[in-house]
Design a protein around this motif. Structure first.
Motif, short mmCIF file in Angstrom:
data_model
loop_
_atom_site.label_atom_id
_atom_site.label_comp_id
_atom_site.label_asym_id
_atom_site.label_seq_id
_atom_site.Cartn_x
_atom_site.Cartn_y
_atom_site.Cartn_z
N LEU A 1 9.90 -37.54 -39.53
CA LEU A 1 8.57 -38.14 -39.42
C LEU A 1 8.56 -39.28 -38.41
O LEU A 1 7.65 -39.39 -37.59
N ARG A 2 9.59 -40.13 -38.46
CA ARG A 2 9.64 -41.27 -37.53
C ARG A 2 9.76 -40.80 -36.08
O ARG A 2 9.16 -41.39 -35.18
N LEU A 3 10.53 -39.75 -35.86
CA LEU A 3 10.67 -39.23 -34.50
C LEU A 3 9.32 -38.77 -33.97
O LEU A 3 8.96 -39.05 -32.82
N ARG A 4 8.56 -38.08 -34.80
CA ARG A 4 7.23 -37.64 -34.37
C ARG A 4 6.32 -38.81 -34.05
O ARG A 4 5.57 -38.78 -33.07
N HIS A 5 6.37 -39.84 -34.87
CA HIS A 5 5.53 -41.02 -34.61
C HIS A 5 5.88 -41.66 -33.27
O HIS A 5 4.99 -42.06 -32.51
N LYS A 6 7.16 -41.75 -32.99
CA LYS A 6 7.58 -42.34 -31.71
C LYS A 6 7.14 -41.47 -30.54
O LYS A 6 6.69 -41.98 -29.50
N LEU A 7 7.26 -40.17 -30.70
CA LEU A 7 6.85 -39.25 -29.63
C LEU A 7 5.34 -39.32 -29.40
O LEU A 7 4.87 -39.24 -28.25
N LYS A 8 4.58 -39.46 -30.47
CA LYS A 8 3.13 -39.54 -30.34
C LYS A 8 2.71 -40.80 -29.58
O LYS A 8 1.76 -40.78 -28.79
N LYS A 9 3.43 -41.89 -29.80
CA LYS A 9 3.09 -43.14 -29.13
C LYS A 9 3.28 -43.05 -27.62
O LYS A 9 2.69 -43.83 -26.87
N GLU A 10 4.11 -42.12 -27.17
CA GLU A 10 4.39 -41.99 -25.74
C GLU A 10 3.44 -41.04 -25.02
O GLU A 10 3.50 -40.91 -23.80
N MET A 11 2.57 -40.37 -25.76
CA MET A 11 1.72 -39.35 -25.15
C MET A 11 0.77 -39.90 -24.10
O MET A 11 0.48 -39.24 -23.10
N ASN A 12 0.31 -41.14 -24.29
CA ASN A 12 -0.65 -41.72 -23.35
C ASN A 12 -0.09 -41.80 -21.94
O ASN A 12 -0.83 -41.70 -20.95
N ARG A 13 1.22 -42.01 -21.85
CA ARG A 13 1.84 -42.12 -20.52
C ARG A 13 1.61 -40.85 -19.71
O ARG A 13 1.27 -40.90 -18.53
N TYR A 14 1.79 -39.71 -20.35
CA TYR A 14 1.63 -38.43 -19.66
C TYR A 14 0.16 -38.13 -19.39
O TYR A 14 -0.19 -37.60 -18.34
N GLU A 15 -0.69 -38.48 -20.34
CA GLU A 15 -2.12 -38.28 -20.15
C GLU A 15 -2.64 -39.11 -18.98
O GLU A 15 -3.37 -38.61 -18.11
#
Length: 251
Positions: free
Chosen positions: A46-60
């Motif tokens: 779960l924590r890994l997913r949360h960290k990955l989600k926080k980085e999505m804006n960079r790619y967007e």
């Protein structure tokens, strides 16, 4: 501590379909692992997913600001350069999980096995893990080579770009910005719902759903690695071009 324990963690993972979540819960109820280890594994999942989600804006944001220019820049690269930036050594996957995302526990051991599954996925004879066309096509084109690691073959033997494969990569890179970290499958209709699976079958399906989800995360990490390599090179070269333009006086 997470409300609801392992069951609460499983239900909070948005890319799990309802039947997959229920099967995973059933599998965990009969797991031989100690309860604290199970909680640790699912907590890290779960924590890994949360960290990955926080980085999505960079790619967007990158794609919104540079998408068209970036595509043309990629096309201008020598074949050798583009291929080099789209190779990820197998050991780099687990290294990034440890150093960037802090995965050191039992879940790290699970993911080591999952990376091996991804590397030899064709040998497993499993159906496609991915959901959504960009992810599905990326999975189908992702290959593993002992010398080069994970890669997708964008060029043919003559060094000519394969337009269809190049488009697969562009679509996947664009999708790294969301809207979802991992898409869910369409809901089953009543006709498609097989139902009636016995406990043993449901338990096995639950374990496989967990590993399928982990394999999707590993492929996501690989896609992000390719993207990060290319973004860094693109930004460095475009910045150098801008600096040269500032030095050269206008006529």
């Amino acid at each position: 501590f997470f409300p609801g324990g392992v069951e609460g963690m499983i239900n909070s993972i948005s890319d799990f379909e309802t039947d997959a979540a229920q099967a995973a819960i059933k599998a965990e109820e009969n797991s031989p692992w100690p309860p604290d280890m199970r909680e640790q594994v699912w907590g890290d999942r779960l924590r890994l997913r949360h960290k990955l989600k926080k980085e999505m804006n960079r790619y967007e944001d990158f794609w919104k600001d540079h998408g068209e220019d970036f595509e043309q820049w990629c096309r201008s690269l020598p074949a050798k350069t583009l291929k080099k930036n789209m190779q990820m050594p197998r050991t780099e996957v687990t290294e990034r999980l440890r150093t960037k995302y802090g995965i050191h526990s039992a879940f790290g051991i699970v993911l080591c096995a999952v990376v091996d599954q991804v590397a030899h996925f064709k040998d497993t004879k499993y159906p496609v893990d991915a959901r959504g066309e960009p992810e599905v096509q990326f999975e189908k084109h992702l290959v593993y080579d002992r010398r080069g690691g994970f890669t997708i073959r964008i060029y043919d033997k003559e060094g000519t770009i394969k337009e269809d494969v190049f488009q697969v990569w562009l679509n996947r890179m664009r999708s790294l910005g969301g809207p979802k970290l991992l898409e869910r499958a369409p809901k089953k209709t009543n006709d498609e719902d097989e139902g009636g699976a016995d406990d043993a079958v449901q338990e096995e399906e639950g374990r496989e759903h967990s590993f399928r989800s982990d394999r999707r995360i590993v492929r996501l990490l690989i896609a992000r690695y390719f993207a990060d390599q290319l973004i860094t090179k693109y930004q460095k070269e475009t910045q150098q071009d801008e600096e040269r333009e500032e030095v050269i006086p206008a006529n």
